[in-house]
Write a protein that holds these residues in place. Structure first.
Motif, PDB file in Angstrom:
ATOM      1  N   ASP A 116       0.846  -1.197   0.000  1.00 42.88           N
ATOM      2  CA  ASP A 116       0.000   0.000   0.000  1.00 42.88           C
ATOM      3  C   ASP A 116       0.882   1.248   0.000  1.00 42.88           C
ATOM      4  O   ASP A 116       1.618   1.502   0.961  1.00 42.88           O
ATOM      5  N   HIS A 117       0.812   2.037  -1.065  1.00 44.05           N
ATOM      6  CA  HIS A 117       1.672   3.215  -1.195  1.00 44.05           C
ATOM      7  C   HIS A 117       1.441   4.198  -0.054  1.00 44.05           C
ATOM      8  O   HIS A 117       2.407   4.760   0.499  1.00 44.05           O
ATOM      9  N   ALA A 118       0.204   4.412   0.333  1.00 48.03           N
ATOM     10  CA  ALA A 118      -0.097   5.368   1.395  1.00 48.03           C
ATOM     11  C   ALA A 118       0.533   4.933   2.714  1.00 48.03           C
ATOM     12  O   ALA A 118       1.041   5.771   3.476  1.00 48.03           O
ATOM     13  N   LEU A 119       0.519   3.642   3.002  1.00 46.80           N
ATOM     14  CA  LEU A 119       1.121   3.146   4.243  1.00 46.80           C
ATOM     15  C   LEU A 119       2.639   3.269   4.198  1.00 46.80           C
ATOM     16  O   LEU A 119       3.273   3.552   5.217  1.00 46.80           O
ATOM     17  N   ASP A 151       2.701  -1.979  13.917  1.00 51.85           N
ATOM     18  CA  ASP A 151       1.388  -1.369  13.680  1.00 51.85           C
ATOM     19  C   ASP A 151       1.492  -0.078  12.869  1.00 51.85           C
ATOM     20  O   ASP A 151       0.796   0.913  13.126  1.00 51.85           O
ATOM     21  N   GLY A 152       2.398  -0.083  11.899  1.00 54.08           N
ATOM     22  CA  GLY A 152       2.507   1.054  11.001  1.00 54.08           C
ATOM     23  C   GLY A 152       3.228   2.256  11.560  1.00 54.08           C
ATOM     24  O   GLY A 152       3.195   3.339  10.959  1.00 54.08           O
ATOM     25  N   ARG A 153       3.881   2.106  12.709  1.00 52.19           N
ATOM     26  CA  ARG A 153       4.602   3.222  13.326  1.00 52.19           C
ATOM     27  C   ARG A 153       6.039   2.824  13.639  1.00 52.19           C
ATOM     28  O   ARG A 153       6.338   1.639  13.875  1.00 52.19           O
ATOM     29  N   VAL A 154       6.927   3.817  13.652  1.00 52.66           N
ATOM     30  CA  VAL A 154       8.297   3.582  14.092  1.00 52.66           C
ATOM     31  C   VAL A 154       8.296   3.546  15.616  1.00 52.66           C
ATOM     32  O   VAL A 154       7.814   4.474  16.273  1.00 52.66           O
ATOM     33  N   THR A 155       8.814   2.456  16.193  1.00 50.82           N
ATOM     34  CA  THR A 155       8.750   2.261  17.640  1.00 50.82           C
ATOM     35  C   THR A 155      10.095   2.453  18.340  1.00 50.82           C
ATOM     36  O   THR A 155      10.128   2.608  19.562  1.00 50.82           O
ATOM     37  N   GLY A 156      11.183   2.422  17.612  1.00 56.51           N
ATOM     38  CA  GLY A 156      12.478   2.597  18.260  1.00 56.51           C
ATOM     39  C   GLY A 156      13.622   2.332  17.309  1.00 56.51           C
ATOM     40  O   GLY A 156      13.428   1.895  16.169  1.00 56.51           O
ATOM     41  N   LEU A 157      14.822   2.604  17.795  1.00 56.90           N
ATOM     42  CA  LEU A 157      16.049   2.418  17.024  1.00 56.90           C
ATOM     43  C   LEU A 157      16.971   1.493  17.815  1.00 56.90           C
ATOM     44  O   LEU A 157      17.032   1.566  19.040  1.00 56.90           O
ATOM     45  N   ILE A 158      17.690   0.639  17.105  1.00 54.79           N
ATOM     46  CA  ILE A 158      18.582  -0.318  17.752  1.00 54.79           C
ATOM     47  C   ILE A 158      20.015  -0.102  17.248  1.00 54.79           C
ATOM     48  O   ILE A 158      20.264   0.676  16.336  1.00 54.79           O
ATOM     49  N   ASP A 159      20.957  -0.814  17.876  1.00 53.54           N
ATOM     50  CA  ASP A 159      22.377  -0.796  17.491  1.00 53.54           C
ATOM     51  C   ASP A 159      22.968   0.613  17.595  1.00 53.54           C
ATOM     52  O   ASP A 159      23.242   1.287  16.600  1.00 53.54           O
TER      53      ASP A 159
END
Length: 225
Positions: free
Chosen positions: A120-123, A201-209
């Motif tokens: 889905d392009h919008a997502l 769920d379509g959201r950025v939740t965190g960063l690793i490393d």
């Protein structure tokens, strides 16, 4: 006969230091198919059943895991979306000095995978917008005054040489001498490939490393991503 390499076989509970085993549930270790170049990684659960990540670095790569532990301990209290650090220890081994890092695990899918599989392009656009917003929040976060390198670029090149001794010296000369117009420094991740960005769920939740976190040019994060 040469001694076995430290990463020549899968990790088992018997490989873990006693202090690490004391934190964990009695379940098998799950190693992801893609491993980093500087650490051995395994997923498991703690005694409460919560997902955690184990990282193990040996010898010349020990400094990388030390840096990550320092970054997590510094940034987690600031509300930066990093995994919560639980334990870090070092011990001597026949392969050289060894470091272990245990953190909470950020569940979900990497942004790299999400963008590759979402039709889905919008997502897809929504994910990229959320990533941009998360990165902007990171760059606006004020780090403690004692965090970061005196000369960020020189530090990056020093680390690059230690991990990649064959780095092109001409390329390094160009990086030092053909820099873009300076901008205000900011807190940066320093290794922001899209497989170090977690989504759910379509959201950025965190960063690793976070081993290469620093105070430097925020455009570096954008360029790597």
């Amino acid at each position: 006969m040469k001694p076995p390499r430290p990463y020549a076989r899968p990790l088992t509970p018997a490989d873990l230091p006693e202090e690490v085993r004391a934190l964990l549930d009695d379940i098998p270790l799950q190693e992801p198919p893609q491993q980093g170049r500087t650490s051995r990684v395994a997923f498991t659960r703690d005694a409460r059943g919560d997902p955690v990540v184990l990282k193990r670095s040996v010898g010349p790569h020990l400094e990388v895991i030390r840096r990550e532990h320092h970054a997590l301990c510094t940034l987690y209290p600031l509300g930066v979306p990093v995994p919560e650090p639980l334990l870090f220890l070092e011990r001597p081994t026949s392969f050289g000095r060894e470091g272990w890092l245990v953190t909470r695990r950020l569940l979900g899918t990497t942004l790299e995978t999400a963008l590759r599989t979402e039709l889905d392009h919008a997502l897809r656009v929504s994910l990229l917008r959320d990533f941009g917003a998360a990165l902007a929040r990171l760059h606006r976060t004020l780090p403690p005054t004692d965090f970061g390198s005196f000369d960020w670029l020189e530090n990056v090149l020093t680390i690059t040489n230690s991990l990649n001794p064959t780095t092109d010296v001409v390329q390094q000369w160009r990086i030092r001498n053909e820099q873009p117009t300076p901008v205000a420094t900011a807190l940066i991740h320093g290794d922001l490939f899209l497989d170090n960005v977690m989504t759910a769920d379509g959201r950025v939740t965190g960063l690793i490393d976070w081993a290469f976190a620093d105070v430097g040019d925020p455009r570096y994060d954008v360029a790597v991503a």
